[in-house]
Design an enzyme around this catalytic site. Structure first.
Site, PDB file in Angstrom:
ATOM      1  N   HIS A   9      25.074  21.611  58.258  1.00 36.06           N
ATOM      2  CA  HIS A   9      26.513  21.404  58.408  1.00 36.06           C
ATOM      3  C   HIS A   9      27.270  22.690  58.710  1.00 36.06           C
ATOM      4  O   HIS A   9      28.056  22.749  59.644  1.00 36.06           O
ATOM      5  CB  HIS A   9      27.086  20.749  57.148  1.00 36.06           C
ATOM      6  N   ALA A  71      20.589  13.084  53.434  1.00 33.29           N
ATOM      7  CA  ALA A  71      20.477  11.672  53.819  1.00 33.29           C
ATOM      8  C   ALA A  71      21.170  11.469  55.158  1.00 33.29           C
ATOM      9  O   ALA A  71      21.871  12.353  55.652  1.00 33.29           O
ATOM     10  CB  ALA A  71      21.130  10.780  52.766  1.00 33.29           C
ATOM     11  N   HIS A  75      27.586  12.519  59.930  1.00 34.28           N
ATOM     12  CA  HIS A  75      27.202  13.630  60.805  1.00 34.28           C
ATOM     13  C   HIS A  75      25.892  13.341  61.540  1.00 34.28           C
ATOM     14  O   HIS A  75      25.760  13.674  62.713  1.00 34.28           O
ATOM     15  CB  HIS A  75      27.072  14.922  60.006  1.00 34.28           C
TER      16      HIS A  75
END
Length: 119
Positions: A9, A71, A75
């Site tokens: 991220h 998981a 995104h």
């Protein structure tokens, strides 16, 4: 040529990327000839499109994206496919594959369980 991108991220604090880079370093220790890059969705360079473009320019035609996510999320379900579609349009001959997010890989779940039991 094959390459692997560890895709995470990103965060405003650049130190957040250190564990991702540690995974890359551990992979390179096992296979020094491997082409392993880190890339991020936001905040930390390189962003995924730039990493894919750089690998494509350097002659890599087979890229595996390993999502460093616990998981499937918005995104990985929405953002990642859109980024890969755009990359495919920029590089039509490029083979892009996506691995299971690490948090859903049985070996990773087992490793986390083993660690948690000894914590």
């Amino acid at each position: 040529m094959k390459a692997t991108i560890l895709f995470a991220h990103g965060a405003r604090d650049p130190e957040w990327a250190q564990p991702i880079r540690a995974i890359r370093d551990a992979m390179l220790a096992r296979d020094p000839q491997a082409q392993i890059e880190c890339a991020f969705l936001e905040f930390i360079a390189p962003l995924l499109p730039a990493a894919i473009d750089a690998l494509a320019r350097s002659g890599h035609d087979d890229i595996v994206i390993v999502p460093i996510f616990m998981a499937q999320t918005g995104h990985t379900k929405r953002d990642l496919p859109a980024l890969l579609d755009a990359a495919q349009a920029r590089h039509p001959g490029l083979r892009l594959r996506v691995a299971t997010p690490i948090g859903e890989a049985p070996a990773v779940v087992a490793a986390i369980a083993a660690y948690a039991l000894t914590a």
